[in-house]
Design an enzyme around this catalytic site. Structure first.
Site, PDB file in Angstrom:
ATOM      1  N   GLU A 116       0.106  -0.818   5.801  1.00 49.31           N
ATOM      2  CA  GLU A 116       1.215  -0.258   6.574  1.00 49.31           C
ATOM      3  C   GLU A 116       1.044   1.239   6.793  1.00 49.31           C
ATOM      4  O   GLU A 116       1.347   1.758   7.873  1.00 49.31           O
ATOM      5  CB  GLU A 116       2.548  -0.538   5.860  1.00 49.31           C
ATOM      6  CG  GLU A 116       3.772  -0.397   6.769  1.00 49.31           C
ATOM      7  CD  GLU A 116       4.341   1.013   6.828  1.00 49.31           C
ATOM      8  OE1 GLU A 116       5.143   1.277   7.730  1.00 49.31           O
ATOM      9  OE2 GLU A 116       3.990   1.862   5.977  1.00 49.31           O
ATOM     10  N   GLU A 117       0.532   1.937   5.779  1.00 53.72           N
ATOM     11  CA  GLU A 117       0.399   3.398   5.890  1.00 53.72           C
ATOM     12  C   GLU A 117      -0.846   3.798   6.692  1.00 53.72           C
ATOM     13  O   GLU A 117      -1.169   4.979   6.802  1.00 53.72           O
ATOM     14  CB  GLU A 117       0.359   4.035   4.486  1.00 53.72           C
ATOM     15  CG  GLU A 117       1.537   3.699   3.592  1.00 53.72           C
ATOM     16  CD  GLU A 117       2.872   4.285   4.061  1.00 53.72           C
ATOM     17  OE1 GLU A 117       2.914   4.900   5.154  1.00 53.72           O
ATOM     18  OE2 GLU A 117       3.874   4.101   3.344  1.00 53.72           O
TER      19      GLU A 117
ATOM     20  N   ASP B  78      12.404  -1.530   4.189  1.00 60.43           N
ATOM     21  CA  ASP B  78      11.367  -0.482   4.222  1.00 60.43           C
ATOM     22  C   ASP B  78      11.904   0.757   4.932  1.00 60.43           C
ATOM     23  O   ASP B  78      11.158   1.468   5.575  1.00 60.43           O
ATOM     24  CB  ASP B  78      10.108  -1.026   4.921  1.00 60.43           C
ATOM     25  CG  ASP B  78       8.926  -0.072   4.849  1.00 60.43           C
ATOM     26  OD1 ASP B  78       8.893   0.759   3.921  1.00 60.43           O
ATOM     27  OD2 ASP B  78       8.046  -0.152   5.726  1.00 60.43           O
TER      28      ASP B  78
ATOM     29  N   ASP C 278       0.853  -1.200   0.000  1.00 60.64           N
ATOM     30  CA  ASP C 278       0.000   0.000   0.000  1.00 60.64           C
ATOM     31  C   ASP C 278       0.881   1.239   0.000  1.00 60.64           C
ATOM     32  O   ASP C 278       2.090   1.153   0.248  1.00 60.64           O
ATOM     33  CB  ASP C 278      -0.935  -0.002   1.217  1.00 60.64           C
ATOM     34  CG  ASP C 278      -0.183   0.076   2.537  1.00 60.64           C
ATOM     35  OD1 ASP C 278       0.845  -0.633   2.683  1.00 60.64           O
ATOM     36  OD2 ASP C 278      -0.597   0.839   3.432  1.00 60.64           O
TER      37      ASP C 278
END
Lengths: 476, 476
Positions: free
Chosen positions: B166-167, B195, B100
């Site tokens: 994740e965001e 990441d 994402d």
């Protein structure tokens, strides 16, 4: 000789249903000045009011004010200038009111439809604008009509100035008042504004003073853009850290302003004034009720009233540019603007007050040893206003209150500001009287705004009676 | 014996256009996890990735995570669990990434269409998700494909965990990792997460530490509703006055935390650590550039890096409930909530830190002598993470960096937190390595996010090389 008012009073009582119907028609027009989409309704309200004034024989002008400064596509609503009577043997009195209202939506928490006047068994008439300020504005109109129907000679020439932008900063009005001070308003001998409230719910008052307001911004900036506190926390000097320290230096929990040179400007309390507060119909219970808590600075009435009326106060309103939403965000804001204002009183000077604020804020910031950049400036300033409560305009109003309500009014000041008051005083050079119709629980800017039927009907009597007394009060 | 990598490296170079095309396809899917309206795109991105993984022979599961807690109508996007290889004679390595992205709109200030990968002459590949985290996620896939096409045996069994939230707080992921620690991930011998980013733009790094974050709210309330500062200024104790004083007591301009018991928990600096900072490829110019100003707390590199990596910091994020818009509003807010957070480091304990904060805030408030009501609480807490950079997982990665980039990596920590790191460490009991692909100027959450073509292509080589070195690195 006391004015003969019985016929007028009876006529007001007889017309009370008609007057309530008229208020219902006015409330039904959602003349919300802050909402561009409602502008046609504001104009419709102006046209309704102009038509009603013409119907009772007033001469009416709708004065355009040009475009709205912050929305140049949008026409400002007109100011209604009206005159009823031009008898050179009568005094001429200028009255002011506004026909626009605050926003309202049922979903905000209203118990009734805000634009449907809803009269309860207890006489409370709920509706947006009922007390602020459609009731008082219609009060003048109703007073004219009741005189006509009662066959009582109208005692004065009445000049009326009703605006449609009061709830959005009275855009354009100051310039018009200043221009018409020696024009349309030239023969006004006194001014009366009915756009404030009793101090409590039972005792009428006349208001002769208002505090001014200087509104300040403190802007602190450093980084080029908002930062992530994980990456930069501990390595960058944070503007928000500096700002809360600056804001924290201004005033303490007990309302004591920490800025040197402010309290020094305040006029000393006179012996006459000392004796004035105890008689005022106001209790700490009133304050606790309106505050919704007991978190007052003082325990007693006198210091409380003095703090509200005759001493300056400093309030911190908020911070622009920082994280303000619910939840958690790990931002280091790059530029934050703290907002605070000082309520000013006699004999504070705007410029001197500004200089004290700027000097103090800069000194506090300098002591932090920060590399960030500080700006401090006034967003707007407005002077306090105090009239003489011994002026014939006030004496007349005091007699009218006693006649209608059977009690002498309290002479009060207010903590807030009604900037148009000072503008009228300066433009006309005449005494300005604040003569409220509604009471402290009307909730002018809140949900469930109301005007008590009693305050409306007796208020119409009061406005008419005031015109009789002011017509014959001896000028000293 | 050093791994034979030339054939693999040449194949990556030969396939570089193909890999960039693949990244372009991924960037073209606007998989914005925070926008409910984009949820179908997030799911589409999962399906694209799953199909690509299946095409190279991985076994793939799309694991549903149920409904989104703050939007119970909405399905969370699936977690991709994939395995490539199950040779009992090979090490098994678990890798994590996310598919994402952050929101992006051309009108935010992008120079290019954010969802069209745009490759400049200088090799900068602009596009939302290019570096965060679609480039690194595709890096693992590309490494598999290049091995196959080069005819080089894949050195490990690869377990993959790619999430789509994740965001937006990695909703649901912790529970899955904890459950699969002894399930799907049971045979993982080490973990690698790609990441994060280089500290600068030229020198690769391996990251072995992250700060934790405890996020606090200080709520001060008094009046029953917001008040008008004209009416109540000077008579009511104002929550905002108290709040700025409390917030102003927490930290000074120079980052020094004023709360007793915080610094006392910080692990002392060792002689070994002392010697570590000077060699790091980082300059104050780097910091000034990323800060967009020179408003740093320290003038030198070493205290700056220490402040970012190994000391706690306290940032004040903002105030909820106060006036936060542009312009002027004369409100006394009835309830204000100050937000601040502390970045935590070894050996700080969450509970002990909370207690120090609560005690100090309550003491400062008590000294104000206010009648208002204080609440202080943690909105969320998260522990710091530090791994051993001497572990064979890091040694292998260091050798891979030297092979691909011709230089030993810096061993770095980060000031921010990547909570999933600690979750993987705790759930698997294995060493976790952060192996970044992109550089400090990539602008992961900003407009004009980019990944340099060099970092992408050499990064694919690096991920593959790491798997070779980690396959044969001796376990101590």
């Amino acid at each position: 000789m006391a004015p003969q008012l019985d016929g007028y009073f009876k006529q007001v009582d007889d017309l009370s249903s008609h007057f309530i119907d008229r208020l219902a028609k006015a409330v039904a027009i959602p003349s919300i000045s802050s909402d561009a989409a409602r502008r046609p309704d504001v104009v419709r309200m102006a046209e309704f009011l102009a038509a009603e004034l013409k119907a009772v024989g007033a001469s009416v002008e709708l004065r355009p004010l040009g475009k709205q400064p912050d929305n140049p596509e949008l026409d400002l609503p007109p100011v209604i200038l009206a005159r009823y009577g031009s008898d050179k043997n009568k005094r001429t009195i200028l009255v002011y009111g506004h026909y626009d209202v605050q926003p309202a939506d049922k979903s905000d928490g209203w118990n009734t439809e805000p634009f449907t006047l809803t009269v309860g068994d207890d006489g409370k008439m709920f509706g947006r604008g009922s007390t602020d300020d459609k009731g008082p504005v219609l009060g003048w109109l109703n007073a004219i009509e009741a005189h006509q129907k009662a066959g009582v000679d109208f005692p004065v020439n009445l000049l009326m100035c009703f605006e449609g932008m009061e709830e959005y900063g009275s855009e354009g009005l100051d310039e018009l008042i200043e221009k018409e001070g020696k024009g349309y308003f030239a023969d006004a001998e006194a001014v009366c504004i009915s756009d404030n409230y009793w101090l409590g719910t039972e005792k009428p008052c006349l208001t002769y003073g208002l505090r001014g307001c200087n509104y300040y911004s403190v802007e602190i900036s450093g980084p080029g853009a908002d930062l992530h506190s994980g990456v930069f926390g501990g390595t960058a000097q944070e503007p928000m850290t500096d700002l809360v320290r600056v804001l924290g230096s201004l005033v303490d929990t007990h309302g004591k302003i920490q800025i040197p040179g402010i309290m020094e400007q305040v006029a000393p309390v006179t012996a006459e004034e000392e004796s004035l507060y105890e008689g005022i119909a106001f209790t700490m219970d009133n304050l606790h009720e309106s505050l919704g808590s007991k978190t007052t600075i003082f325990e007693d009435k006198k210091p409380t009233l003095m703090a509200r009326w005759r001493y300056p106060s400093l309030s911190i309103h908020g911070v622009e540019g920082a994280f303000s939403a619910p939840g958690a965000k790990t931002v280091i804001p790059a530029k934050v603007i703290g907002k605070f204002s000082i309520r000013t009183v006699p004999d504070m000077e705007i410029e001197q007050t500004n200089e004290c604020v700027y000097k103090f804020v800069k000194e506090v910031f300098a002591k932090l040893g920060s590399k960030n950049t500080l700006k401090v400036y006034a967003q707007h300033t407005g002077k306090w206003w105090v009239a003489s409560p011994n002026h014939w305009n006030f004496r007349a109003a005091g007699k009218a209150v006693e006649r209608v309500w059977g009690t002498k009014p309290d002479f009060t000041r207010e903590g807030g500001s009604i900037p148009v008051t000072l503008t009228f005083e300066q433009a006309t050079g005449k005494n300005v009287l604040l003569l409220p119709m509604g009471s402290s629980t009307d909730g002018a800017h809140s949900i469930n705004e109301k005007l008590d039927k009693r305050n409306y009907i007796e208020g119409i009597k009061l406005l008419g009676a005031y015109l009789h007394y002011v017509a014959e009060e001896v000028q000293e």
